[in-house]
Write a protein that holds these residues in place. Structure first.
Motif, mmCIF file in Angstrom:
data_model
loop_
_atom_site.group_PDB
_atom_site.id
_atom_site.type_symbol
_atom_site.label_atom_id
_atom_site.label_comp_id
_atom_site.label_asym_id
_atom_site.label_seq_id
_atom_site.Cartn_x
_atom_site.Cartn_y
_atom_site.Cartn_z
ATOM 1 N N CYS A 1 37.004 39.983 47.707
ATOM 2 C CA CYS A 1 37.491 40.118 46.327
ATOM 3 C C CYS A 1 37.769 38.738 45.727
ATOM 4 O O CYS A 1 38.305 37.850 46.390
ATOM 5 C CB CYS A 1 38.764 40.965 46.321
ATOM 6 N N VAL A 2 37.397 38.589 44.471
ATOM 7 C CA VAL A 2 37.682 37.364 43.717
ATOM 8 C C VAL A 2 38.587 37.741 42.545
ATOM 9 O O VAL A 2 38.265 38.632 41.770
ATOM 10 C CB VAL A 2 36.393 36.706 43.191
ATOM 11 N N ILE A 3 39.727 37.080 42.451
ATOM 12 C CA ILE A 3 40.637 37.300 41.330
ATOM 13 C C ILE A 3 40.566 36.068 40.444
ATOM 14 O O ILE A 3 40.974 34.971 40.850
ATOM 15 C CB ILE A 3 42.089 37.522 41.795
ATOM 16 N N ASN A 4 40.037 36.216 39.261
ATOM 17 C CA ASN A 4 39.925 35.086 38.347
ATOM 18 C C ASN A 4 41.290 34.696 37.801
ATOM 19 O O ASN A 4 42.236 35.502 37.799
ATOM 20 C CB ASN A 4 38.968 35.418 37.199
ATOM 21 N N ASP A 5 41.389 33.470 37.344
ATOM 22 C CA ASP A 5 42.660 32.984 36.814
ATOM 23 C C ASP A 5 43.121 33.864 35.653
ATOM 24 O O ASP A 5 42.351 34.167 34.732
ATOM 25 C CB ASP A 5 42.503 31.538 36.339
ATOM 26 N N GLY A 6 44.361 34.317 35.730
ATOM 27 C CA GLY A 6 44.926 35.166 34.691
ATOM 28 C C GLY A 6 44.739 36.648 34.933
ATOM 29 O O GLY A 6 45.361 37.465 34.258
ATOM 30 N N GLU A 7 43.892 37.027 35.882
ATOM 31 C CA GLU A 7 43.643 38.440 36.157
ATOM 32 C C GLU A 7 44.726 39.023 37.058
ATOM 33 O O GLU A 7 45.379 38.311 37.822
ATOM 34 C CB GLU A 7 42.278 38.639 36.814
ATOM 35 N N VAL A 8 44.880 40.348 36.987
ATOM 36 C CA VAL A 8 45.819 41.073 37.837
ATOM 37 C C VAL A 8 45.027 41.970 38.783
ATOM 38 O O VAL A 8 44.197 42.771 38.344
ATOM 39 C CB VAL A 8 46.807 41.911 37.004
ATOM 40 N N PHE A 9 45.247 41.818 40.070
ATOM 41 C CA PHE A 9 44.616 42.624 41.109
ATOM 42 C C PHE A 9 45.443 43.878 41.330
ATOM 43 O O PHE A 9 46.657 43.803 41.510
ATOM 44 C CB PHE A 9 44.525 41.812 42.401
ATOM 45 N N SER A 10 44.800 45.039 41.323
ATOM 46 C CA SER A 10 45.458 46.306 41.626
ATOM 47 C C SER A 10 44.915 46.831 42.948
ATOM 48 O O SER A 10 43.710 47.059 43.090
ATOM 49 C CB SER A 10 45.203 47.323 40.511
ATOM 50 N N PHE A 11 45.799 47.017 43.921
ATOM 51 C CA PHE A 11 45.388 47.535 45.230
ATOM 52 C C PHE A 11 44.762 48.912 45.098
ATOM 53 O O PHE A 11 43.706 49.186 45.670
ATOM 54 C CB PHE A 11 46.600 47.579 46.157
ATOM 55 N N ASN A 12 45.398 49.793 44.325
ATOM 56 C CA ASN A 12 44.876 51.157 44.200
ATOM 57 C C ASN A 12 43.520 51.199 43.520
ATOM 58 O O ASN A 12 42.655 52.000 43.894
ATOM 59 C CB ASN A 12 45.875 52.031 43.441
ATOM 60 N N GLN A 13 43.328 50.349 42.523
ATOM 61 C CA GLN A 13 42.022 50.320 41.868
ATOM 62 C C GLN A 13 40.957 49.786 42.805
ATOM 63 O O GLN A 13 39.823 50.276 42.812
ATOM 64 C CB GLN A 13 42.084 49.471 40.605
ATOM 65 N N ARG A 14 41.299 48.784 43.591
ATOM 66 C CA ARG A 14 40.317 48.163 44.480
ATOM 67 C C ARG A 14 39.961 49.067 45.653
ATOM 68 O O ARG A 14 38.785 49.223 46.005
ATOM 69 C CB ARG A 14 40.873 46.828 44.993
ATOM 70 N N VAL A 15 40.961 49.659 46.274
ATOM 71 C CA VAL A 15 40.726 50.482 47.465
ATOM 72 C C VAL A 15 40.273 51.886 47.083
ATOM 73 O O VAL A 15 39.445 52.497 47.754
ATOM 74 C CB VAL A 15 41.990 50.527 48.349
ATOM 75 N N GLY A 16 40.806 52.394 45.989
ATOM 76 C CA GLY A 16 40.422 53.726 45.544
ATOM 77 C C GLY A 16 41.211 54.830 46.234
ATOM 78 O O GLY A 16 42.099 54.579 47.056
ATOM 79 N N LEU A 17 40.889 56.052 45.881
ATOM 80 C CA LEU A 17 41.597 57.229 46.385
ATOM 81 C C LEU A 17 41.448 57.337 47.899
ATOM 82 O O LEU A 17 40.351 57.218 48.436
ATOM 83 C CB LEU A 17 41.037 58.481 45.704
ATOM 84 N N ARG A 18 42.566 57.568 48.569
ATOM 85 C CA ARG A 18 42.530 57.765 50.010
ATOM 86 C C ARG A 18 42.292 59.255 50.291
ATOM 87 O O ARG A 18 43.219 60.072 50.218
ATOM 88 C CB ARG A 18 43.843 57.308 50.641
#
Length: 342
Positions: A150-167
């Motif tokens: 994963c690359v998080i650009n400057d100023g961006e917000v990383f969301s764990f749930n969005q990235r990993v998705g539904l369990r």
């Protein structure tokens, strides 16, 4: 007096190309020699000369020994519009019938040296899980696979749930132990919270901002108190903001025993350490009950805690700030031990 008495044409030599202006476009006006659509001619010459620069590029290869690969920037060229206009006007005013101009270099905005400065290891954090069930290990590996690279650009917000998705079982997650309503129970995706917790601690050590984080209701054993990060579908998320001034790159490693997150980017101005302090211990109780069905399972007691988490900020070896980031209260889990009836 007609222009033909002086010049049959006016020629602009730009990077070896000849642009000729003929009558009636070339004419004498009140202010002397001039030509029609001067701005349009200049725009065309500038456009014809333009060779756009190419920025250096970076590729993140989280699963390879060489983590980053690059392409080198290439300079471009273009004719300076203001200089061209000035040369034309001076030539027309002074009675010259030709001018010469060469394009000038345009530097790329992103250079190789700039990109290489963004590939330093800012922080890493490891938690252990060698005695977890195979189902829990599966869930950890699956969640890690969604985050690795994963690359998080400057100023961006990383969301764990969005990235990993539904369990869900449809997506490959399996039932394993989770903390549910203050107790340990089986739930699809058990173990994913260890992934979010490990990433949370790596992000803190990397100097990134935490936008959202939640504690577990019970204390977990794979991280010190006040440094866990519980996640659940639709309800609780881990959100990390990159305010480092450049992209950050996340590498995740797991082998069934060790889970590690590494965060790469610009070298941080400060060094960070984590400190957990237990303020109060809440003793768990235990009781002994007779077995009835024979399928009862013992519940081992777990003390509750009130704790605080601190981020210690160092400049070199000098502690410049001890920043309290959390205060948490973890419930006690009372124990139950089942024995055969006498």
């Amino acid at each position: 007096m007609g222009v033909n008495a002086y010049f049959q044409s006016f020629t602009i030599y730009a990077d070896g190309r000849a642009y000729k202006i003929y009558p009636p476009q070339l004419y004498y006006g009140l202010n002397g020699l001039d030509f029609l659509d001067k701005e349009g001619v200049i725009d065309r010459i500038v456009a014809d000369s333009l060779i756009k620069p190419k920025d250096a590029t970076i590729t993140f290869n989280p699963n390879e020994e060489k983590l980053f690969s690059f392409t080198v920037e290439e300079s471009g060229r273009v004719i300076n519009r203001d200089k061209l206009l000035a040369k034309i006007e001076y030539a027309l005013l002074s009675g010259k019938n030709e001018i010469f101009i060469k394009s000038e270099p345009i530097n790329a905005l992103t250079t190789l040296s700039k990109l290489k400065k963004q590939t330093n290891l800012r922080a890493e954090y490891t938690t252990l899980y060698p005695y977890s069930s195979q189902e829990r290990k599966n869930n950890i590996a699956l969640a890690v696979s969604f985050i690795n690279g994963c690359v998080i650009n400057d100023g961006e917000v990383f969301s764990f749930n969005q990235r990993v998705g539904l369990r869900s079982e449809e997506r490959g997650f399996l039932p394993a132990k989770v903390i549910l309503e203050g107790k340990f129970a089986d739930g699809v995706g058990g173990g994913v919270c260890q992934v979010s917790t490990t990433l949370y601690n790596a992000a803190l050590l990397a100097g990134l901002s935490i936008e959202e984080c939640h504690r577990h209701s019970l204390r977990v054993d794979y991280v010190p108190p006040s440094f866990d990060a519980m996640v659940s579908d639709y309800v609780s998320d881990l959100k990390i903001k990159n305010d480092s001034g450049a992209p950050v790159y996340i590498r995740a490693l797991c082998d069934g025993e060790r889970l590690t997150f590494q965060i790469y980017g610009l070298s941080p101005a400060y060094r960070y350490e984590l400190y957990s302090e237990v303020i109060e211990v809440k003793e768990a109780k235990s009781e002994i009950l007779p077995k009835i069905s024979g399928e009862e399972k013992d519940i081992h007691p777990k003390n509750g805690l009130i704790s605080e988490g601190y981020l210690c900020v160092y400049e070199g070896e000098k502690l410049i700030e001890k920043r309290k980031i959390r205060r948490d209260e973890y419930n006690a889990l009372d124990g139950v031990f089942y024995v055969e009836k006498q």
